[in-house]
Design an enzyme around this catalytic site. Structure first.
Site, PDB file in Angstrom:
ATOM      1  CG  ASP A 157       2.675   2.797  -2.349  1.00 54.26           C
ATOM      2  OD1 ASP A 157       1.602   3.089  -1.792  1.00 54.26           O
ATOM      3  OD2 ASP A 157       2.922   3.064  -3.545  1.00 54.26           O
ATOM      4  CG  HIS A 214       0.632   4.369  -6.254  1.00 57.08           C
ATOM      5  ND1 HIS A 214       1.319   4.747  -5.123  1.00 57.08           N
ATOM      6  CD2 HIS A 214      -0.011   5.478  -6.691  1.00 57.08           C
ATOM      7  CE1 HIS A 214       1.091   6.034  -4.882  1.00 57.08           C
ATOM      8  NE2 HIS A 214       0.282   6.493  -5.828  1.00 57.08           N
TER       9      HIS A 214
END
Length: 553
Positions: free
Chosen positions: A193, A368
């Site tokens: 990611d 994140h």
């Protein structure tokens, strides 16, 4: 076909945020990771959602063994109804993810014919030549996993969306040990990611918002309206704990917020004390200082509960002078205008508004990983090859540079949607491309696909024409200066009587709207469009393009 080579084929999410979808292929077996959507940019008029072009999967449908979901955010599961209408394959996800998926498939009347299979972190299962192990990761949503996929040439790890939180509110921590185990055994490829690659350091834990939120709760003298993403179960849990601690009853308002909180309660992620929740209709029965309203609409969506409450157009949510509105979320790029418009309305009500303003103490944390967590993951797994996923091209490029500079991976490669990458135990290379791109879908239906925007608009106009309601509004007073006009072109059924009634529909919508709503062109246009669309569809079964025009004087 591939002669002992593993193929990695991204169909969405590499080169844009959202629409995450990736295929892994070994000879005649394909597994798909995620099936997301993307919300359209403003220039995609009349388009409700954008999903990946799955021509490649349709052409190879007999080889697709299943869809593996990393977690339940829209950019990972939102494209499922469209994809499953073309491919009838099993869908694998964790318990919470599948609860979201069930609701989505039920809405599209596809639940009965879809096979949903629960996967558990640590529970290995096999699909063709692939052995898959979900690994617990933390994110802004609960029950998220990375996927370790054993293939004939080596292990591929796909992180999904993640951050490294070792003390999340549900106690289900990021599984560092499992990643370290895979690192010792050897990882061929890491797909990681890239969302927060621009942020240095570490992303704080979900708990880190609690001290600042606690302070806000203790200082708030009247009602507290708490808005966060409806999928932020951790944030909802912290807000409810604080409400209980500060003696406030909780009313949940907004469809998405109600649905998420119910699923979270059913699955044990929200443990709500008896008597804490009240029906929205009971808000007025309690003293303002004893109420917290958990409300959806943190991105200023025109018809969301918070947007409507901000212009006194909500049945139960009434914002009075001195109330506090807390937006515990980030501003998603592109939504600034609508969010600040709602904040303006709230200030007009003399509400105290708290949003991400750089104040000391956090009211929101990202889901994140920042750079140091990304590096930590690379060091734990020590992959031979590295491909960044999830992000615009600049994010992917920077992420690959960071991975390469660490001296751990042999090669970090940037690829985009449609690229075909072939892997052996010793080599990785781009070998071609497949069809990839965006499919625009109108009105959220799996039927109304827009192959190309221009063709779609021409077809829409040629079949049903367009209707333009024209309003003349005084910007200073918010007053309508003259009767609305309705003009139609190419609209079958546009007889004078129907047009006259349509004009009355517009006039009635205006009458029932407050001066503030009329001054907010985003809200008033959307209200007129919805009311007119409903009336025309009911009376003519046609769907003309409706484009409200506001003349400002």
């Amino acid at each position: 076909m591939t002669n002992g080579k593993l193929q990695i084929i991204p169909l969405g999410g590499l080169g844009e945020f959202g629409m995450n979808c990736m295929a892994l292929r070994w000879q005649d077996d394909i597994v798909v990771i995620d099936a997301g959507l993307m919300f359209p940019e403003s220039e995609l008029l009349g388009v409700d959602i954008v999903v990946p072009d799955i021509t490649y999967l349709i052409e190879n449908k007999e080889h697709v063994r299943g869809i593996l979901l990393t977690h339940g955010h829209e950019d990972h599961i939102g494209g499922l109804p469209w994809i499953l209408s073309e491919l009838n394959v099993p869908v694998y996800g964790t318990e919470f993810t599948l609860a979201y998926v069930e609701g989505k498939l039920e809405e599209h009347k596809m639940l009965d014919e879809t096979e949903l299979i629960e996967m558990m972190p640590g529970g290995r299962f096999t699909l063709g030549p692939f052995t898959i192990e979900p690994i617990r990761v933390t994110h802004s949503l609960v029950d998220c996993v990375a996927l370790a996929i054993e293939t004939p040439v080596g292990v591929v790890v796909h992180t999904g969306d993640f951050k490294i939180d070792l003390s999340p509110p549900d106690g289900k921590a990021f599984d560092l040990h499992k990643f370290a185990e895979y690192g010792k055994r050897g990882v061929l490829l890491l797909l990681q990611d890239s969302t927060n690659v621009d942020r240095q350091g570490y992303t704080p834990s979900e708990w880190s918002v609690k001290p600042r939120l606690d302070e806000i709760f203790s200082r708030t003298k009247k009602k507290l309206f708490f808005s966060c993403f409806s999928s932020s179960i951790y944030r909802m849990r912290i807000a409810m704990d604080l409400a209980f601690h500060h003696g406030r009853k909780v009313a949940v308002i907004g469809r998405s917020m109600v649905e998420s909180s119910e699923i979270a309660q059913d699955l044990g992620y929200l443990d709500i004390p008896n008597g804490l929740l009240i029906h929205p209709g009971q808000i007025a029965d309690h003293a303002p200082e004893n109420v917290m309203v958990l409300i959806s609409g943190t991105q200023g969506e025109p018809m969301s509960a918070l947007s409507r409450a901000a212009v006194d157009n909500h049945k139960h949510a009434r914002i009075a002078p001195g109330d506090t509105v807390l937006l515990s979320s980030r501003v998603i790029p592109g939504n600034e205008k609508s969010i600040y418009r709602v904040i303006d309305h709230l200030y007009r009500r003399d509400a105290h508004v708290i949003f991400d303003d750089g104040h000391a103490g956090l009211i929101h944390v990202s889901g994140h990983a920042s750079q140091e967590e990304q590096r930590l993951m690379i060091n734990l797994l020590r992959p031979k090859f590295f491909i960044p996923v999830h992000g615009d091209y600049r994010h992917l490029k920077k992420h690959a540079e960071i991975a390469q500079s660490m001296g751990v991976v042999d090669l970090a490669m940037v690829i985009e949607d449609g690229d075909v990458v072939e892997l052996t135990r010793d080599d990785i290379r781009k070998t071609g491309t497949v069809t990839a791109g965006r499919v625009c879908i109108d009105s959220g239906s799996t039927a109304d696909v827009v192959e190309d925007l221009v063709i779609r608009d021409r077809r829409h106009l040629s079949e049903d024409g367009f209707v333009i309601p024209i309003l003349t509004i005084n910007k200073l007073t918010g007053m309508v200066e003259r009767q609305p006009e309705v003009i139609s072109r190419g609209f079958v059924g546009g007889d004078p009587e129907l047009i006259e009634t349509a004009r009355q529909v517009v006039a009635r919508t205006l009458e029932e709207s407050s001066a503030e709503e009329k001054a907010d062109y985003g809200v008033i246009k959307e209200k007129i469009r919805i009311d007119l669309k409903r009336y025309i569809q009911k009376n003519t079964s046609r769907r003309p393009l409706i484009m409200p025009v506001i003349l400002e004087i």
